[in-house]
Design a protein around this motif. Sequence first.
Motif, PDB file in Angstrom:
ATOM      1  N   THR A   8      -4.007   5.745 -17.922  1.00 35.86           N
ATOM      2  CA  THR A   8      -2.681   6.363 -17.723  1.00 35.86           C
ATOM      3  C   THR A   8      -2.240   7.125 -18.976  1.00 35.86           C
ATOM      4  O   THR A   8      -1.230   7.815 -18.951  1.00 35.86           O
ATOM      5  N   GLY A  58       2.509   5.608  -8.567  1.00 42.19           N
ATOM      6  CA  GLY A  58       1.732   4.775  -7.647  1.00 42.19           C
ATOM      7  C   GLY A  58       2.538   3.579  -7.184  1.00 42.19           C
ATOM      8  O   GLY A  58       2.361   3.086  -6.062  1.00 42.19           O
ATOM      9  N   THR A  59       3.408   3.104  -8.034  1.00 40.81           N
ATOM     10  CA  THR A  59       4.281   2.003  -7.618  1.00 40.81           C
ATOM     11  C   THR A  59       5.160   2.484  -6.462  1.00 40.81           C
ATOM     12  O   THR A  59       5.337   1.780  -5.457  1.00 40.81           O
ATOM     13  N   ASN A  62       3.098   2.858  -3.195  1.00 39.34           N
ATOM     14  CA  ASN A  62       2.802   1.530  -2.630  1.00 39.34           C
ATOM     15  C   ASN A  62       4.048   0.912  -2.019  1.00 39.34           C
ATOM     16  O   ASN A  62       4.023   0.367  -0.913  1.00 39.34           O
ATOM     17  N   HIS A  83      -2.268  -5.213  -7.701  1.00 42.15           N
ATOM     18  CA  HIS A  83      -1.183  -4.556  -8.442  1.00 42.15           C
ATOM     19  C   HIS A  83       0.136  -4.687  -7.690  1.00 42.15           C
ATOM     20  O   HIS A  83       1.177  -4.987  -8.270  1.00 42.15           O
ATOM     21  N   GLU A 135      -6.946  -3.067  -2.543  1.00 37.81           N
ATOM     22  CA  GLU A 135      -6.926  -2.214  -3.749  1.00 37.81           C
ATOM     23  C   GLU A 135      -8.356  -1.798  -4.062  1.00 37.81           C
ATOM     24  O   GLU A 135      -9.235  -2.648  -4.200  1.00 37.81           O
ATOM     25  N   ASN A 139      -8.130  -2.968 -10.097  1.00 35.29           N
ATOM     26  CA  ASN A 139      -7.852  -2.878 -11.533  1.00 35.29           C
ATOM     27  C   ASN A 139      -8.166  -4.199 -12.245  1.00 35.29           C
ATOM     28  O   ASN A 139      -9.014  -4.273 -13.135  1.00 35.29           O
ATOM     29  N   ALA A 170      -5.122   3.690  -6.271  1.00 36.98           N
ATOM     30  CA  ALA A 170      -4.763   4.278  -7.568  1.00 36.98           C
ATOM     31  C   ALA A 170      -5.994   4.919  -8.211  1.00 36.98           C
ATOM     32  O   ALA A 170      -5.916   6.003  -8.787  1.00 36.98           O
ATOM     33  N   CYS A 196      -3.403   7.897  -6.868  1.00 40.56           N
ATOM     34  CA  CYS A 196      -2.731   8.272  -8.124  1.00 40.56           C
ATOM     35  C   CYS A 196      -3.423   9.486  -8.749  1.00 40.56           C
ATOM     36  O   CYS A 196      -4.650   9.513  -8.861  1.00 40.56           O
ATOM     37  N   SER A 198      -2.344  10.404 -11.816  1.00 40.47           N
ATOM     38  CA  SER A 198      -2.036  10.259 -13.244  1.00 40.47           C
ATOM     39  C   SER A 198      -2.855   9.164 -13.927  1.00 40.47           C
ATOM     40  O   SER A 198      -2.491   8.681 -14.983  1.00 40.47           O
TER      41      SER A 198
HETATM   42  C1  LIG Z   1      -4.215  -0.451  -9.035  1.00 41.32           C
HETATM   43  C2  LIG Z   1      -2.915   0.171  -9.403  1.00 41.32           C
HETATM   44  N1  LIG Z   1      -2.029   0.437  -8.444  1.00 41.32           N
HETATM   45  C3  LIG Z   1      -0.851   1.012  -8.701  1.00 41.32           C
HETATM   46  C4  LIG Z   1      -0.503   1.365  -9.980  1.00 41.32           C
HETATM   47  C5  LIG Z   1       0.860   1.947 -10.233  1.00 41.32           C
HETATM   48  O1  LIG Z   1       0.861   3.236 -10.659  1.00 41.32           O
HETATM   49  P1  LIG Z   1       2.099   3.814 -11.518  1.00 41.32           P
HETATM   50  O2  LIG Z   1       1.895   3.355 -12.905  1.00 41.32           O
HETATM   51  O3  LIG Z   1       1.954   5.289 -11.317  1.00 41.32           O
HETATM   52  O4  LIG Z   1       3.349   3.284 -10.904  1.00 41.32           O
HETATM   53  C6  LIG Z   1      -1.394   1.112 -11.030  1.00 41.32           C
HETATM   54  C7  LIG Z   1      -1.028   1.481 -12.428  1.00 41.32           C
HETATM   55  O5  LIG Z   1      -1.717   1.248 -13.371  1.00 41.32           O
HETATM   56  C8  LIG Z   1      -2.626   0.499 -10.736  1.00 41.32           C
HETATM   57  O6  LIG Z   1      -3.521   0.207 -11.694  1.00 41.32           O
END
Ligand SMILES: Cc1ncc(COP(=O)(O)O)c(C=O)c1O
Length: 337
Positions: A8, A58-59, A62, A83, A135, A139, A170, A196, A198
Amino acid sequence: MIEYRSDTFTKPTPGMLQAMFEAEVGDDVYNEDPTVNKLQSMLAEKFGMEAGIFCASGTMTNQIAMKCHTQPGGEIICDKMSHVYIYEGGGIAFNSGCQVKPLEGDRGRIKASQVVEAINPIDIHKARTQLVSLENTANRGGGSCYELSDIQEIKEVCLENNLKLHLDGARLFNAIVAKDEDPKEYGHIFDSISICLSKGLGAPVGSVLLGKKDFIEKARRVRKVFGGGMRQAGYLAAAGIYALQNNIDRLALDHRHAQQIVSVLKQKDFTGDIFPVETNIIIFEVKGRYSAQSLAEKFKEMEILVMAISQNQIRMVLHLDVTEEMVQSTVSFIGQL
Ligand SMILES: Cc1ncc(COP(=O)(O)O)c(C=O)c1O
């Protein structure tokens, strides 16, 4: 500084900034930003889905998806390291009024048989199971990838039990590149996908939620309620378009870099369990003469930033701002430790 804390942290390149500078814009709350519209349809087309909606994060994609798929009092099934469950500020409860049934997966990935067992019977004492959220890559699972056949089995369980299936993608392009997959296979299976721009794709901001037309209509309403209706968002969407056009294939390079680093980590006496490296994330256990924190500090003295994600685990994430030379100097630094 060599930045391994997260993908990020990437900063827009001159080419991306130029694309942003030249973007044609309009008011996206009125659906009139041509660049946002182009990004949404580019991604929808790539995944063979009907429509998309550009959001701030991404939050947000989701959380909007979960809100649109569920009713308050419902239950969402996901891996316990998802996440959506552990890193979105309790958003599932806050935004959707739902609870979570977290499952013990394998490095962030769950199986159809576990989903079957986790579905609540129709019983007034029980929350109604409404959604399964996966997911890919995972992550907290160290960038692990699902097998498409496993996802297909989960989809069948969802269809039999009238459940929706969401994908937190993401880093989905990392999985697609690593496993040489066709994005349309994902579009065919999932009711909604969050992508995502970003993370490893290098845009400064933004995520896109994909789904059927009526689902995305509903999502537009929820995005507005969440305060996420942006106006001349085309400047940001232009970065996303640039990322999709220029930065997907190069993810393979990040994966190779991760392999180079992990191969030297494996030789050190201070590393314990190392998660198999499948994409751009390395998670390893620290033991003996270092704690995760003290090793992270040692790295920092050499201008290398890594993240201690627990008392004994470190995460390193590869991305487009980490060059070949940076990887080589990291490898030689680790070799000397
Ligand atoms: C697997 C996963 N989902 C969602 C997100 C959320 O993205 P954002 O930081 O753009 O809200 C992240 C952020 O690191 C992530 O790793």
